[in-house]
Scaffold this motif. Sequence first.
Motif, mmCIF file in Angstrom:
data_model
loop_
_atom_site.group_PDB
_atom_site.id
_atom_site.type_symbol
_atom_site.label_atom_id
_atom_site.label_comp_id
_atom_site.label_asym_id
_atom_site.label_seq_id
_atom_site.Cartn_x
_atom_site.Cartn_y
_atom_site.Cartn_z
ATOM 1 N N ALA A 1 38.620 14.783 41.665
ATOM 2 C CA ALA A 1 38.768 15.212 40.269
ATOM 3 C C ALA A 1 39.470 16.554 40.155
ATOM 4 O O ALA A 1 40.101 16.841 39.143
ATOM 5 C CB ALA A 1 37.396 15.286 39.599
ATOM 6 N N GLY A 2 39.355 17.390 41.175
ATOM 7 C CA GLY A 2 40.023 18.686 41.135
ATOM 8 C C GLY A 2 39.083 19.831 41.479
ATOM 9 O O GLY A 2 37.972 19.633 41.972
ATOM 10 N N GLU A 3 39.564 21.066 41.175
ATOM 11 C CA GLU A 3 38.807 22.285 41.475
ATOM 12 C C GLU A 3 38.739 23.147 40.227
ATOM 13 O O GLU A 3 39.696 23.253 39.463
ATOM 14 C CB GLU A 3 39.505 23.038 42.617
ATOM 15 N N LYS A 4 37.581 23.739 40.003
ATOM 16 C CA LYS A 4 37.387 24.619 38.847
ATOM 17 C C LYS A 4 36.345 25.664 39.205
ATOM 18 O O LYS A 4 35.265 25.320 39.695
ATOM 19 C CB LYS A 4 36.928 23.799 37.640
ATOM 20 N N VAL B 1 34.508 15.256 43.676
ATOM 21 C CA VAL B 1 35.024 13.928 44.013
ATOM 22 C C VAL B 1 34.149 12.931 43.272
ATOM 23 O O VAL B 1 33.020 13.248 42.892
ATOM 24 C CB VAL B 1 35.011 13.648 45.537
ATOM 25 N N PHE B 2 34.699 11.729 43.028
ATOM 26 C CA PHE B 2 33.896 10.762 42.274
ATOM 27 C C PHE B 2 34.095 9.353 42.789
ATOM 28 O O PHE B 2 35.115 9.002 43.371
ATOM 29 C CB PHE B 2 34.180 10.854 40.770
ATOM 30 N N ALA C 1 38.578 17.842 50.338
ATOM 31 C CA ALA C 1 39.075 18.397 49.073
ATOM 32 C C ALA C 1 39.286 19.908 49.181
ATOM 33 O O ALA C 1 40.349 20.434 48.824
ATOM 34 C CB ALA C 1 38.096 18.083 47.939
ATOM 35 N N SER C 2 38.289 20.623 49.708
ATOM 36 C CA SER C 2 38.403 22.083 49.787
ATOM 37 C C SER C 2 39.450 22.522 50.805
ATOM 38 O O SER C 2 39.985 23.624 50.715
ATOM 39 C CB SER C 2 37.045 22.714 50.107
ATOM 40 N N ASN C 3 39.777 21.651 51.772
ATOM 41 C CA ASN C 3 40.815 21.966 52.760
ATOM 42 C C ASN C 3 42.214 21.517 52.324
ATOM 43 O O ASN C 3 43.158 21.609 53.094
ATOM 44 C CB ASN C 3 40.459 21.343 54.114
ATOM 45 N N ASP D 1 49.585 16.446 33.506
ATOM 46 C CA ASP D 1 50.925 17.038 33.471
ATOM 47 C C ASP D 1 51.730 16.486 34.646
ATOM 48 O O ASP D 1 51.249 15.665 35.411
ATOM 49 C CB ASP D 1 50.846 18.573 33.518
ATOM 50 N N LYS D 2 52.974 16.918 34.751
ATOM 51 C CA LYS D 2 53.841 16.351 35.788
ATOM 52 C C LYS D 2 53.632 16.998 37.150
ATOM 53 O O LYS D 2 54.146 16.532 38.134
ATOM 54 C CB LYS D 2 55.300 16.490 35.356
ATOM 55 N N SER D 3 52.866 18.088 37.206
ATOM 56 C CA SER D 3 52.614 18.737 38.505
ATOM 57 C C SER D 3 51.116 18.843 38.721
ATOM 58 O O SER D 3 50.520 19.856 38.389
ATOM 59 C CB SER D 3 53.254 20.145 38.517
ATOM 60 N N PRO D 4 50.502 17.771 39.263
ATOM 61 C CA PRO D 4 49.045 17.775 39.448
ATOM 62 C C PRO D 4 48.570 18.882 40.366
ATOM 63 O O PRO D 4 49.263 19.248 41.304
ATOM 64 C CB PRO D 4 48.752 16.400 40.041
ATOM 65 N N ALA D 5 47.378 19.391 40.083
ATOM 66 C CA ALA D 5 46.789 20.472 40.895
ATOM 67 C C ALA D 5 46.278 19.911 42.200
ATOM 68 O O ALA D 5 45.915 18.770 42.295
ATOM 69 C CB ALA D 5 45.655 21.110 40.122
#
Length: 198
Positions: free
Chosen positions: A100-103, A109-110, A161-163, A194-198
Amino acid sequence: MPTKAVMNVAYFCQNHTAKVGKMKYGLALCFSMVFLLAGCGNADENKMVEKTVEQEPAAVEAKPYYSMEEDGSYGYEVALSDEEKKNGAMAKPLTMLSYAGEKDGKHQVFLNTDGVIIAFECSKACDFIKLMYFTDRGEYVKKEQIRAEPGMIAVLALSDASNGYLKRAGLGTSKKDAKWVWFTEKGIVFSKIDKSPA
């Protein structure tokens, strides 16, 4: 002997299937969660790997724990038990997780299966993992905190994910309507891809 995390999952499935009748928890979800939390191998195998690493001082290139990637999901393998090997089992299905990403220093993760979404969240140190359960419509159901034990698939995926080994994936019925997601105790927060995923 089952771990506390596996026992918690079994308890959750047993007690919440009846309470949330519209959700399709069923046996498939319980098996998925047990695989996810059981991890890849037993304690003896993990100790052997640790001893092997200690005996080999040469630098080893770091690699992700996942075995395959498909359409934004990452497949993690669950090792067969000795009993399963004796009974002729060859392999178990991969557990497919998405990132899902980082915040705020936390990664998520899901797992999306059988009408249920389960999000796993922790920070870099990852001593404990927060599990959040949602319906496939995004309704928040429950949260749990479990200790992050070495070898658990959720721990391996969050480590990947974190790496920086996982690419962010969205949720939707198609690529056209997919949106980024972040899981909270108030529900799933959706945002435009957006066009540039994190």
